[in-house]
Enzyme design. Sequence first.
Site, short mmCIF file in Angstrom:
data_model
loop_
_atom_site.label_atom_id
_atom_site.label_comp_id
_atom_site.label_asym_id
_atom_site.label_seq_id
_atom_site.Cartn_x
_atom_site.Cartn_y
_atom_site.Cartn_z
N HIS A 118 0.81 -1.22 0.00
CA HIS A 118 0.00 0.00 0.00
C HIS A 118 0.85 1.28 0.00
O HIS A 118 0.35 2.35 -0.32
CB HIS A 118 -1.00 0.00 1.17
N ASP A 148 0.09 -7.67 1.41
CA ASP A 148 0.51 -6.27 1.52
C ASP A 148 2.03 -6.13 1.47
O ASP A 148 2.63 -5.42 2.28
CB ASP A 148 -0.05 -5.64 2.80
N SER A 221 4.86 2.67 7.93
CA SER A 221 4.43 1.54 7.11
C SER A 221 5.57 1.00 6.26
O SER A 221 6.24 1.75 5.55
CB SER A 221 3.31 1.99 6.19
#
Length: 479
Positions: A118, A148, A221
């Site tokens: 993402h 992911d 992230s």
Amino acid sequence: MSSRRTQRQLYLSVFVLLNLLVVGKIQARELPDFTSLVERYGASVVNISTTQKVKAPPTHRQFKRPEQAPDNPFDLFRHFFGEDGQGQDPGEFEDFDSKSLGSGFIISDDGYVLTNYHVIKDAEEIIVRLNDRRELEAKLIGTDERSDIALLKVEDEDLPAVKIGRSDKLKVGEWVLAIGSPFGFDHSVTAGIVSAKGRSLPRENYVPFIQTDVAINPGNSGGPLFNLDGKVVGINSQIYSRTGGFMGLSFAIPIDMAMNVVEQLKTTGHVARGWLGVLIQDVTRELAESFNMEKPMGALVAKVLPDSPAEKHGFEVGDIVIKFNGRTINRSSGLPPIVGITPVGKTVDVELLRNGKVKILKIKLGELPEDEQVVASAPSKPEKINRLAIAVSDLGSDMRKKLDVKENGVLVSEVQAGPARKAGVRRGDVILMINNIDIKDTKHFNEVLADLPSSKSVPLLVQRRGGPVFLALKIESDE
């Protein structure tokens, strides 16, 4: 006399103080020191910035809408990375460049970089910035949206790489450390402990997440999660938050799974996962009682998908998977990740409970399709109220096609206060099975209903919004 007492009290106070100091020093020595870890491996952590084309009205380019707290608790699970712009409904809007920030880490000295999918999704340009201020343009090698994970490659010399650890060796309560770029602050270090392992999150069936209390915020992230040996054991990926910021619940992708994805992306360019072909649910205490189990455990098969390995090898609705390839299944959420990491085409033993007896099936796994089938449902017309305090009707061919019910089943058109409502039956459900008996039509439904025992839980299988669900039904008494 009083002076001696005062002296003794003074000695006692000094003794207690010295003991406290010694204990304090021992406790201080037990707390981890992360300085050498950060000095040695901090350079392997990178900042990742991306540029995407976003559509927005010209007058709104400079504004960023604040994130609202969602009403749906499932939406509290957030992927997190910073954005300079917000995507909006295209319409007649104009294109402009939106920049995003995230983290990543170098996994080999020849320039492979691991991050979250993402973080780089829809990116037209990906820039990797090292802590010595070098900026390198990255090539996207491959992505896996289900886990992911994204694999990048940069070209340069003397690239510092992390050491890869074993996430399966992690223990709950163990110290872990994260390095990333929260809110764009490069190489920020935060620490905490492993809170839990094997967490299943909404819409994330194939990742058994590591839960930690390490402070993670937008921009972290894709960054690494280290153990005390300086080895990467996870990739920081999501947080649970009502505000969009850290609230003590962070989730990381296990590095064992990530490296399996990396190898497949390097060699084949895509990720193949093992596929069983069943829809499953948890076994509750009430369902365990209805299946005559001593305690709730395993994954209850609510539907066997057509042309799947499960159908070909004899799986049945109502089977409860308790072991897969030698690994015990305590909860239904534990089955998909184990099946997913099993090589496609491998034959494994599956131990299950069927009608209260243990059965072992040998099954050759297929490959998980791109889109797993789940279908939709609808309502219909009444019959009469019965022991369950519901009205049911037969299904015509058009309605069967619409509800994806090939044969058997009756449609629930009305639910009143009674056993069915207590069990969770809703209007629009299709009752497929009661007490392990397939329901053919309304006549058969009433026959089965007449023979149901009182004061005993029995399993009830319904189709709801295209997906099958087991419920525990109990008729307290017939009055």
